[in-house]
Design a protein around this motif. Structure first.
Motif, PDB file in Angstrom:
ATOM      1  N   THR A  60      80.261  43.497  22.233  1.00 20.07           N
ATOM      2  CA  THR A  60      79.441  42.691  23.152  1.00 20.07           C
ATOM      3  C   THR A  60      80.254  41.780  24.050  1.00 20.07           C
ATOM      4  O   THR A  60      79.736  41.255  25.031  1.00 20.07           O
ATOM      5  CB  THR A  60      78.468  41.820  22.348  1.00 20.07           C
ATOM      6  N   ASP A  61      81.540  41.575  23.680  1.00 19.29           N
ATOM      7  CA  ASP A  61      82.389  40.627  24.404  1.00 19.29           C
ATOM      8  C   ASP A  61      81.783  39.222  24.393  1.00 19.29           C
ATOM      9  O   ASP A  61      81.928  38.454  25.340  1.00 19.29           O
ATOM     10  CB  ASP A  61      82.605  41.093  25.849  1.00 19.29           C
ATOM     11  N   LEU A  62      81.049  38.915  23.293  1.00 22.06           N
ATOM     12  CA  LEU A  62      80.460  37.588  23.108  1.00 22.06           C
ATOM     13  C   LEU A  62      81.100  36.935  21.882  1.00 22.06           C
ATOM     14  O   LEU A  62      80.899  37.408  20.760  1.00 22.06           O
ATOM     15  CB  LEU A  62      78.935  37.693  22.908  1.00 22.06           C
ATOM     16  N   PRO A  63      81.897  35.876  22.077  1.00 21.43           N
ATOM     17  CA  PRO A  63      82.520  35.237  20.911  1.00 21.43           C
ATOM     18  C   PRO A  63      81.470  34.548  20.039  1.00 21.43           C
ATOM     19  O   PRO A  63      80.453  34.061  20.527  1.00 21.43           O
ATOM     20  CB  PRO A  63      83.469  34.206  21.547  1.00 21.43           C
ATOM     21  N   GLY A  64      81.718  34.518  18.742  1.00 25.42           N
ATOM     22  CA  GLY A  64      80.822  33.814  17.823  1.00 25.42           C
ATOM     23  C   GLY A  64      79.593  34.601  17.433  1.00 25.42           C
ATOM     24  O   GLY A  64      78.619  34.028  16.943  1.00 25.42           O
ATOM     25  N   THR A  65      79.596  35.931  17.657  1.00 30.08           N
ATOM     26  CA  THR A  65      78.452  36.744  17.237  1.00 30.08           C
ATOM     27  C   THR A  65      78.608  37.134  15.769  1.00 30.08           C
ATOM     28  O   THR A  65      79.720  37.322  15.270  1.00 30.08           O
ATOM     29  CB  THR A  65      78.340  38.009  18.096  1.00 30.08           C
ATOM     30  N   HIS A  66      77.490  37.255  15.083  1.00 28.47           N
ATOM     31  CA  HIS A  66      77.519  37.508  13.643  1.00 28.47           C
ATOM     32  C   HIS A  66      76.514  38.579  13.267  1.00 28.47           C
ATOM     33  O   HIS A  66      75.479  38.739  13.916  1.00 28.47           O
ATOM     34  CB  HIS A  66      77.192  36.237  12.855  1.00 28.47           C
ATOM     35  N   LEU A  67      76.819  39.278  12.192  1.00 27.10           N
ATOM     36  CA  LEU A  67      75.874  40.198  11.570  1.00 27.10           C
ATOM     37  C   LEU A  67      75.232  39.477  10.389  1.00 27.10           C
ATOM     38  O   LEU A  67      75.930  38.889   9.564  1.00 27.10           O
ATOM     39  CB  LEU A  67      76.583  41.468  11.089  1.00 27.10           C
ATOM     40  N   ARG A  68      73.928  39.511  10.322  1.00 28.37           N
ATOM     41  CA  ARG A  68      73.208  38.883   9.209  1.00 28.37           C
ATOM     42  C   ARG A  68      72.311  39.937   8.573  1.00 28.37           C
ATOM     43  O   ARG A  68      71.620  40.682   9.271  1.00 28.37           O
ATOM     44  CB  ARG A  68      72.401  37.682   9.686  1.00 28.37           C
ATOM     45  N   VAL A  69      72.331  39.949   7.247  1.00 27.73           N
ATOM     46  CA  VAL A  69      71.591  40.965   6.494  1.00 27.73           C
ATOM     47  C   VAL A  69      70.562  40.270   5.617  1.00 27.73           C
ATOM     48  O   VAL A  69      70.859  39.288   4.936  1.00 27.73           O
ATOM     49  CB  VAL A  69      72.541  41.813   5.621  1.00 27.73           C
ATOM     50  N   LYS A  70      69.330  40.769   5.627  1.00 26.86           N
ATOM     51  CA  LYS A  70      68.249  40.210   4.818  1.00 26.86           C
ATOM     52  C   LYS A  70      67.578  41.317   4.015  1.00 26.86           C
ATOM     53  O   LYS A  70      67.859  42.501   4.200  1.00 26.86           O
ATOM     54  CB  LYS A  70      67.208  39.527   5.715  1.00 26.86           C
ATOM     55  N   GLY A  71      66.689  40.909   3.124  1.00 31.16           N
ATOM     56  CA  GLY A  71      65.845  41.871   2.412  1.00 31.16           C
ATOM     57  C   GLY A  71      66.566  42.727   1.400  1.00 31.16           C
ATOM     58  O   GLY A  71      66.423  43.957   1.409  1.00 31.16           O
ATOM     59  N   LEU A  72      67.360  42.091   0.504  1.00 28.38           N
ATOM     60  CA  LEU A  72      67.968  42.867  -0.583  1.00 28.38           C
ATOM     61  C   LEU A  72      66.883  43.383  -1.519  1.00 28.38           C
ATOM     62  O   LEU A  72      65.755  42.878  -1.551  1.00 28.38           O
ATOM     63  CB  LEU A  72      68.961  42.004  -1.363  1.00 28.38           C
ATOM     64  N   ASN A  73      67.242  44.377  -2.316  1.00 26.39           N
ATOM     65  CA  ASN A  73      66.256  45.032  -3.171  1.00 26.39           C
ATOM     66  C   ASN A  73      65.836  44.184  -4.362  1.00 26.39           C
ATOM     67  O   ASN A  73      64.800  44.453  -4.979  1.00 26.39           O
ATOM     68  CB  ASN A  73      66.798  46.377  -3.669  1.00 26.39           C
ATOM     69  N   GLU A  74      66.615  43.186  -4.729  1.00 19.84           N
ATOM     70  CA  GLU A  74      66.273  42.361  -5.886  1.00 19.84           C
ATOM     71  C   GLU A  74      66.715  40.920  -5.667  1.00 19.84           C
ATOM     72  O   GLU A  74      67.615  40.640  -4.857  1.00 19.84           O
ATOM     73  CB  GLU A  74      66.895  42.917  -7.163  1.00 19.84           C
ATOM     74  N   PHE A  75      66.041  40.008  -6.392  1.00 20.06           N
ATOM     75  CA  PHE A  75      66.360  38.589  -6.339  1.00 20.06           C
ATOM     76  C   PHE A  75      67.183  38.208  -7.566  1.00 20.06           C
ATOM     77  O   PHE A  75      67.061  38.813  -8.628  1.00 20.06           O
ATOM     78  CB  PHE A  75      65.080  37.738  -6.328  1.00 20.06           C
ATOM     79  N   VAL A  76      67.981  37.169  -7.394  1.00 20.21           N
ATOM     80  CA  VAL A  76      68.667  36.537  -8.525  1.00 20.21           C
ATOM     81  C   VAL A  76      68.051  35.156  -8.699  1.00 20.21           C
ATOM     82  O   VAL A  76      68.073  34.348  -7.765  1.00 20.21           O
ATOM     83  CB  VAL A  76      70.189  36.413  -8.288  1.00 20.21           C
ATOM     84  N   ASP A  77      67.444  34.891  -9.855  1.00 16.51           N
ATOM     85  CA  ASP A  77      66.883  33.568 -10.111  1.00 16.51           C
ATOM     86  C   ASP A  77      67.991  32.527 -10.077  1.00 16.51           C
ATOM     87  O   ASP A  77      69.104  32.774 -10.563  1.00 16.51           O
ATOM     88  CB  ASP A  77      66.186  33.528 -11.473  1.00 16.51           C
ATOM     89  N   VAL A  78      67.676  31.361  -9.527  1.00 13.46           N
ATOM     90  CA  VAL A  78      68.682  30.303  -9.415  1.00 13.46           C
ATOM     91  C   VAL A  78      69.260  29.964 -10.782  1.00 13.46           C
ATOM     92  O   VAL A  78      70.472  29.760 -10.931  1.00 13.46           O
ATOM     93  CB  VAL A  78      68.065  29.043  -8.763  1.00 13.46           C
ATOM     94  N   ARG A  79      68.420  29.917 -11.825  1.00 11.71           N
ATOM     95  CA  ARG A  79      68.914  29.556 -13.148  1.00 11.71           C
ATOM     96  C   ARG A  79      69.711  30.687 -13.806  1.00 11.71           C
ATOM     97  O   ARG A  79      70.392  30.467 -14.803  1.00 11.71           O
ATOM     98  CB  ARG A  79      67.776  29.121 -14.058  1.00 11.71           C
ATOM     99  N   ASN A  80      69.605  31.903 -13.256  1.00  8.55           N
ATOM    100  CA  ASN A  80      70.311  33.039 -13.855  1.00  8.55           C
ATOM    101  C   ASN A  80      71.590  33.401 -13.120  1.00  8.55           C
ATOM    102  O   ASN A  80      72.184  34.449 -13.399  1.00  8.55           O
ATOM    103  CB  ASN A  80      69.384  34.261 -13.894  1.00  8.55           C
ATOM    104  N   ILE A  81      72.023  32.581 -12.172  1.00  8.97           N
ATOM    105  CA  ILE A  81      73.293  32.839 -11.481  1.00  8.97           C
ATOM    106  C   ILE A  81      74.439  32.587 -12.453  1.00  8.97           C
ATOM    107  O   ILE A  81      74.547  31.515 -13.061  1.00  8.97           O
ATOM    108  CB  ILE A  81      73.426  31.950 -10.236  1.00  8.97           C
ATOM    109  N   ARG A  82      75.308  33.558 -12.612  1.00  2.35           N
ATOM    110  CA  ARG A  82      76.405  33.487 -13.578  1.00  2.35           C
ATOM    111  C   ARG A  82      77.747  33.768 -12.893  1.00  2.35           C
ATOM    112  O   ARG A  82      77.807  34.018 -11.694  1.00  2.35           O
ATOM    113  CB  ARG A  82      76.174  34.501 -14.710  1.00  2.35           C
TER     114      ARG A  82
END
Length: 661
Positions: free
Chosen positions: A66-88
């Motif tokens: 794109t010749d645009l500095p500061g552009t990013h790829l962002r990914v959403k919608g993973l197939n599963e969640f990780v509960d905050v209390r279950n992060i290891r």
């Protein structure tokens, strides 16, 4: 991986998508995880297991395309969640997805990405790329003819920066098991995704989990702190006004309004597992729909949210009703005043461990902004804590002046509160102010107050017993609400988004005007039965009923429903227990007119006895003279005790009383 990523990104219409995002103020290409998975499973595995390399490579490719500095790829919608209390520990360095409630968002700060230093010996400008959390300085000057080790001066204006913000996400309360304390996770968001959400929003976040070593007294510890480098934020539940309905949802609501009488459907769907309480359920239904605030030309504002207080005997399902409303209301919060403090309900200043300095953490009422706050055990708060929400109830803001932070936060929430009488059961021969540990200032802010009494009545008791036994035996046959929870919530959102009732002509207003004047006229020179505050409550309730009907016009029916609810409430709590006549001062000041007259007479007796006996009056004589005027000894003792606490009376010696002024 680079070749696969280039093939994937070139296969998408990247330039077109980024131009659209740029027009919307973004510099990011947002994709679903399923798109990566469908293109190449190995590429998807690389994203999950080596996200740092994945996104660095993707961002570099996007900048070249794109010749645009500061552009990013962002990914959403993973197939599963990780509960905050279950992060290891196994999740460190991995790409994960979490959900919860945003409780804190710091100010947006500039973060330096490339620092420019000027050598003070030769004037050469040295550029140093910043990576990680520690600030990097040049070791030697890049000028071949200089090569000195400084000194250097940072050129802030010539350096490159990006936006930076710290967040805190907490587990959703409905996902907690009994007795569990909600866990939280800190995160850092950068660039165009800062300020995407505010405290109180329910969010889904994808990001890379990092671990940073903890320190204690300048010594490094063996434990590490978890921080999520946020890649994408998706706000799931916003305020009602920002919530979105699909075209199918809107068609469903409109079809429902054609086929049925909406108010009956809604009222019959409020807390269906609780037997009876038709008037209370109707009042709660009006509270859920609410009405729009009135913005006046001078900049002031009249609130549109109604506040309701439930009090009375134990075992009358007050808490159960509050919990149901907290779950069904869009952006509803349930909390208990017994375990809440003033800062916990409004806001508190805490030190930001990530960004340094102080920041505000939202309390229950701020999180419930544009929603509904259900507060159980409302009377169990201290006077200081209950006073902290006085501004929240009337002005619907909370002013904070803590740790150098002076701010005003919005608390535009309807409050449904529950309390218990001091002696357990409600005494109909005493005022509500004498039975609830709440200041009259707080009590008077409620539009409706209902007393739930547990009185033996054979026919009703038999129906209640049969209902409860069937509820335990076959709940699916007993609890059959006209509208399920999801449909009811959509109906509320639709009404609050699109319906703003007005008075079509003078007739409905004339009914309210006549009611207000007639009730005040009946009082004459006696107690005042109603004030302008109750008139405002009537208007709010009438508008809410029109909105519940999905009508843009307030009708006589809406006005009469509001009048009946207010009259029912005032007949329960706005009555002088001695004369059994309406007296709004019972709510507004905590004392009825007859009590004020008795108080004035006792103070006059004390004054007369002070002149007779010197500087103080014998309490025994005060009782005798008051009894001659028909004032009971118990009232005299209670009044003296209360005024001693208030500082108006004091005992210069035993069994003697004197006025403080």
């Amino acid at each position: 991986m680079k070749d696969e990523l280039e093939e994937f990104l070139h296969g998408k219409d990247v330039i077109k998508e980024l131009r659209r995002a740029t027009a919307e103020g973004q510099r990011s290409l947002v994709m679903d995880f399923d798109q990566v998975l469908e293109h190449d499973m190995d590429l998807a595995k690389c994203l999950l297991n080596n996200p740092i390399d994945f996104f660095e490579t993707a961002d570099s490719i996007l900048e070249n395309i794109t010749d645009l500095p500061g552009t990013h790829l962002r990914v959403k919608g993973l197939n599963e969640f990780v509960d905050v209390r279950n992060i290891r520990s196994e999740h460190v360095g991995k790409f994960i997805q979490v959900e919860g409630v945003l409780t804190r968002a710091s100010e947006v700060k500039p973060e330096i990405t490339e620092a420019v230093f000027k050598c003070l010996r030769c004037g050469e400008e040295n550029r140093v790329l910043q990576a990680g959390v520690n600030f990097r300085k040049p070791t030697i000057c890049e000028n071949p003819s200089c090569k000195k080790k400084g000194p250097f001066r940072l050129l802030v204006e010539s350096s490159d920066f990006r936006d930076w913000q710290s967040l805190r996400i907490q587990e959703r309360p409905e996902n907690l098991g009994g007795g569990r304390i909600p866990r939280s996770l800190d995160g850092i968001v950068r660039d165009d995704f800062v300020d995407k959400s505010v405290p109180g929003d329910r969010v889904v976040i994808t990001g890379i989990l990092h671990a940073f070593q903890e320190r204690q007294r300048n010594k490094q510890k063996t434990t590490f702190r978890k921080i999520l480098q946020v890649n994408h934020i998706d706000v799931q539940q916003q305020g009602v006004e920002e919530a979105e309905l699909s075209s199918e949802d809107e068609e469903m609501v409109e079809e429902l309004a054609k086929e049925h009488r909406i108010p009956n459907l809604v009222v019959n769907s409020i807390a269906p597992s609780i037997f009876g309480y038709e008037k209370i359920k109707k009042a709660i239904a009006l509270q859920l729909f609410g009405c729009s605030a009135v913005e006046l030309p001078d900049g002031s504002r009249i609130r549109g949210d109604s506040h309701i207080l439930l009090t009375g005997d134990p075992g009358t399902a007050k808490s159960q009703m509050l919990k149901w409303v907290g779950k069904i209301a869009p952006r509803g919060i349930y909390t208990s005043g017994k375990k809440a403090t003033g800062p916990g309900l409004t806001a508190t200043a805490i030190r930001d461990e990530i960004g340094g300095g102080w920041t505000l953490e939202a309390g229950a009422l701020v999180i419930a902004d544009r929603g509904m706050a259900c507060i159980d055990e409302f009377d169990k708060m201290s006077d200081e804590d209950s006073g902290a929400i006085l501004e929240s109830m009337e002005q619907q803001t909370v002013s904070v002046a803590k740790a150098g932070i002076v701010a005003t936060l919005n608390t535009r929430a309807a409050i449904l509160a529950a309390s218990n009488p001091r002696l357990g059961r409600f005494d109909e021969y005493a005022t509500i102010a004498d039975q609830i540990d709440l200041p009259p200032l707080i009590i008077s802010r409620f539009d409706l107050i209902f007393i739930l009494r547990d009185r033996p009545r054979e026919e009703r008791d038999r129906s209640l017993a049969k209902y409860m036994l069937d509820l335990h035996d076959r709940p699916e046959k007993v609890v059959k609400p006209k509208l399920d929870a999801q449909t009811l919530r959509k109906l509320i959102i639709y009404a609050r988004k699109y319906i703003n009732p007005r008075f079509p002509d003078e007739e409905p207003k004339k009914i309210l005007e006549d009611f207000f004047v007639r009730w005040r006229k009946v009082a004459g020179e006696e107690a005042i039965p109603i004030t302008a505050r109750q008139l405002e409550a009537l208007v709010r309730l009438a508008k809410s009923h029109a909105r519940m009907r999905l009508s843009e016009e307030i009708s006589e029916e809406d006005v009469n429903v509001a009048i009946n609810l207010v009259k029912s409430s005032l007949k329960q709590v706005g009555v002088d227990p001695e004369t059994m006549k309406p007296d709004i001062d019972v709510l507004m000041t905590g004392r009825s007119r007859t009590q004020r007259e008795k108080f004035s007479r006792i103070m006059k007796i004390i004054e007369e006895l002070e002149d007779e006996y010197g500087d103080a009056a014998p309490i025994k004589e005060v009782r005798r003279m008051a009894e001659e005027d028909g004032i009971k000894k118990e009232f005299v003792d209670e009044m003296i005790s209360r005024e001693k606490r208030n500082g108006r009376l004091y005992e210069p010696e035993p069994d003697m009383i004197s006025r403080a002024i």
